[in-house]
Design an enzyme around this catalytic site. Structure first.
Site, mmCIF file in Angstrom:
data_model
loop_
_atom_site.group_PDB
_atom_site.id
_atom_site.type_symbol
_atom_site.label_atom_id
_atom_site.label_comp_id
_atom_site.label_asym_id
_atom_site.label_seq_id
_atom_site.Cartn_x
_atom_site.Cartn_y
_atom_site.Cartn_z
ATOM 1 N N ASP A 34 0.804 -1.218 0.000
ATOM 2 C CA ASP A 34 0.000 0.000 0.000
ATOM 3 C C ASP A 34 0.846 1.281 0.000
ATOM 4 O O ASP A 34 0.723 2.135 0.876
ATOM 5 C CB ASP A 34 -0.979 -0.038 1.178
ATOM 6 C CG ASP A 34 -1.997 -1.169 1.045
ATOM 7 O OD1 ASP A 34 -1.674 -2.316 1.384
ATOM 8 O OD2 ASP A 34 -3.114 -0.903 0.554
ATOM 9 N N HIS A 87 0.661 3.485 -2.368
ATOM 10 C CA HIS A 87 -0.278 4.525 -2.826
ATOM 11 C C HIS A 87 0.421 5.696 -3.518
ATOM 12 O O HIS A 87 0.136 6.866 -3.215
ATOM 13 C CB HIS A 87 -1.149 5.018 -1.661
ATOM 14 C CG HIS A 87 -2.242 4.060 -1.300
ATOM 15 N ND1 HIS A 87 -3.542 4.228 -1.725
ATOM 16 C CD2 HIS A 87 -2.233 2.907 -0.595
ATOM 17 C CE1 HIS A 87 -4.277 3.211 -1.265
ATOM 18 N NE2 HIS A 87 -3.514 2.404 -0.585
ATOM 19 N N HIS A 102 -4.328 -0.836 6.300
ATOM 20 C CA HIS A 102 -3.272 0.179 6.366
ATOM 21 C C HIS A 102 -2.552 0.275 7.704
ATOM 22 O O HIS A 102 -1.524 0.914 7.818
ATOM 23 C CB HIS A 102 -3.842 1.547 5.974
ATOM 24 C CG HIS A 102 -3.942 1.724 4.493
ATOM 25 N ND1 HIS A 102 -3.955 2.952 3.886
ATOM 26 C CD2 HIS A 102 -4.015 0.800 3.494
ATOM 27 C CE1 HIS A 102 -4.046 2.780 2.568
ATOM 28 N NE2 HIS A 102 -4.092 1.489 2.318
ATOM 29 N N ASP A 136 -1.762 -2.113 -4.281
ATOM 30 C CA ASP A 136 -1.913 -0.658 -4.142
ATOM 31 C C ASP A 136 -0.562 0.066 -4.215
ATOM 32 O O ASP A 136 -0.289 0.962 -3.415
ATOM 33 C CB ASP A 136 -2.644 -0.275 -2.847
ATOM 34 C CG ASP A 136 -4.155 -0.512 -2.925
ATOM 35 O OD1 ASP A 136 -4.630 -1.004 -3.966
ATOM 36 O OD2 ASP A 136 -4.854 -0.205 -1.938
ATOM 37 N N ASN A 182 -6.890 -3.018 -4.670
ATOM 38 C CA ASN A 182 -8.173 -2.477 -5.133
ATOM 39 C C ASN A 182 -8.009 -1.105 -5.765
ATOM 40 O O ASN A 182 -8.828 -0.682 -6.562
ATOM 41 C CB ASN A 182 -9.184 -2.414 -3.982
ATOM 42 C CG ASN A 182 -8.670 -1.649 -2.791
ATOM 43 O OD1 ASN A 182 -7.527 -1.824 -2.377
ATOM 44 N ND2 ASN A 182 -9.492 -0.800 -2.221
ATOM 45 N N HIS A 183 -6.900 -0.415 -5.433
ATOM 46 C CA HIS A 183 -6.700 0.917 -6.014
ATOM 47 C C HIS A 183 -6.071 0.865 -7.394
ATOM 48 O O HIS A 183 -6.361 1.709 -8.233
ATOM 49 C CB HIS A 183 -5.845 1.795 -5.086
ATOM 50 C CG HIS A 183 -6.619 2.395 -3.962
ATOM 51 N ND1 HIS A 183 -7.063 3.690 -3.972
ATOM 52 C CD2 HIS A 183 -7.054 1.857 -2.807
ATOM 53 C CE1 HIS A 183 -7.730 3.938 -2.863
ATOM 54 N NE2 HIS A 183 -7.730 2.846 -2.134
ATOM 55 N N HIS A 241 -3.584 -4.405 2.026
ATOM 56 C CA HIS A 241 -4.857 -3.672 2.057
ATOM 57 C C HIS A 241 -5.158 -3.011 3.406
ATOM 58 O O HIS A 241 -5.644 -1.890 3.442
ATOM 59 C CB HIS A 241 -6.033 -4.556 1.637
ATOM 60 C CG HIS A 241 -7.340 -3.811 1.539
ATOM 61 N ND1 HIS A 241 -7.503 -2.732 0.693
ATOM 62 C CD2 HIS A 241 -8.523 -3.970 2.174
ATOM 63 C CE1 HIS A 241 -8.745 -2.279 0.818
ATOM 64 N NE2 HIS A 241 -9.373 -3.007 1.708
HETATM 65 MN MN LIG Z 1 -4.563 0.494 0.205
#
Ligand SMILES: [Mn+2]
Length: 369
Positions: A21, A23, A248, A61, A129-130, A246
């Site tokens: 993640d 991001h 965080h 992610d 999912n992102h 996923h």
């Molecule tokens: Mn995430």
């Protein structure tokens, strides 16, 4: 906590930097926070290089948006190229059928074996999912990274009626790793497929007990409503370690599942993307060191992450004299002083990390009805 036996030759230990993640591109247009995700991704890659890991494993992610900006993709490629290419030899042998492991990729081969690329640290990633591909046949940002040879994109599954996961098999010295990946699927759908026994997790044909089995996924671990999460007990019991993307919140100690006898490690994100408790915990990546079926997880605190101080004021619990002529003045004073204390604390943490005053403070206020 897991450990490794003493006196093992380093050529038998497979070291993996685990992060999730990241991001990239989150808040990139924000004047204050725009650089945060890039700075931290660079820190992650630098740690991988300094610690001399054999590979980097990302739990989904990597990008914040399914369609990241050109700038975001450009910066991602530049950073991976800077830290993960070069003459340092890769010490892992890849043993499984690459055309099967990477069959959804335009070049279904592991990047460090490609004679046209000079890879020093291979990156392996599932999608989250992102950074999910939007719609059938569409090209996602991870497909771009895969086609350019920057990332080994695995665990993508498109058949929504059944799932079959075959592991990436790797060896370093006497250590053999079976790495299972499942990119994000809708939690309800995946939970139903598990419930209907429509998820098959394949094992190596020979000497099954010799392989360290690690499973990486990107799903809700926390119960967020009926069937909208994956229970640990849905996963196969033969696993040694589950890496859970996923969620965080970074949990630096792996959880032991006593029923299934495996560990679950939750790396957490490398950037806070929402204002909640779980995101306020310190952010880490981990070095996963594997010897045969033993492993050790060493958390590495990230130092570029903007400190995040979060608090709640419940006015009913505060000693405020509401009988004064203007109680709102008292409240104002109390809240201001409290927030100033939080800012002082955040400034202090930011100073210890040399972040020159970068921090986030968030305080919610509950007023008596
Ligand atoms: Mn995430």
């Amino acid at each position: 906590m897991t450990t490794l036996p003493d006196h093992i030759p380093p050529e038998d230990i497979l070291n993996i930097l685990v992060a999730s993640d990241v991001h990239l591109g989150y808040a990139e247009k924000d004047a204050c926070r725009g650089e945060d995700t890039y700075k931290t991704f660079e820190e992650v890659l630098r740690i991988a290089q300094e610690r001399n890991v054999d590979l980097i494993l990302l739990g989904g992610d990597l990008f914040h948006d399914s369609k990241p900006t050109q700038q975001c993709i450009h910066r991602c490629i530049s950073l991976i190229r800077k830290y993960c290419m070069g003459d340092r030899p890769v010490a892992i042998q890849f043993l499984s059928d690459q055309e099967k492991n990477f069959k959804h990729c335009s070049h279904p081969f592991v990047n460090y074996e490609d004679p046209n690329l000079n890879i020093s640290i291979p990156v392996f990633s599932i999608h989250g999912n992102h950074d999910d591909p939007v719609g059938p046949g569409s090209v996602s940002s991870l497909d771009l990274l895969s086609a350019s040879g920057m990332v080994n994109y695995f665990g993508k599954w498109t058949d929504l009626t059944r799932v079959e996961i075959s592991p990436l098999l790797m060896q370093k010295g006497v250590t053999r790793l079976a790495l299972y990946g499942l990119s994000h699927l809708k939690d309800e759908r995946l939970a139903r497929l598990f419930g209907d026994h429509r998820v098959t997790v394949l094992r190596p044909r020979e000497n099954q007990e010799e392989w360290c089995s690690v499973f990486v996924l990107h799903q809700n671990r926390v119960d967020r409503g009926p069937k909208s999460y994956i229970a640990e007990e849905m996963l196969p019991a033969f696993l040694d370690l589950v890496i859970w993307g996923h969620e965080h919140e970074c949990k630096i100690t792996p959880d032991w599942n006593d029923q299934y006898k495996f560990y679950v490690y939750q790396p957490g994100s490398t950037v806070a993307t929402s204002l909640c408790d779980g995101e306020a915990a310190d952010k880490h990546v981990a070095i996963l060191s594997i010897y045969k079926r033993h492993f050790r997880i060493t958390p590495v605190r990230l130092k570029t992450v903007r400190p995040f101080v979060l608090d709640t004021i419940v006015l009913a619990d505060c000693r405020i004299d509401f009988s004064t002529e203007k109680p709102s003045d008292e409240v104002q004073k109390y809240v201001t002083e409290h927030i100033e204390t939080l800012i002082d604390r955040a400034t202090y943490i930011s100073g210890t990390l040399n972040l020159s005053g970068r921090f986030t403070v968030f305080c919610s206020l509950f007023t008596p009805s």
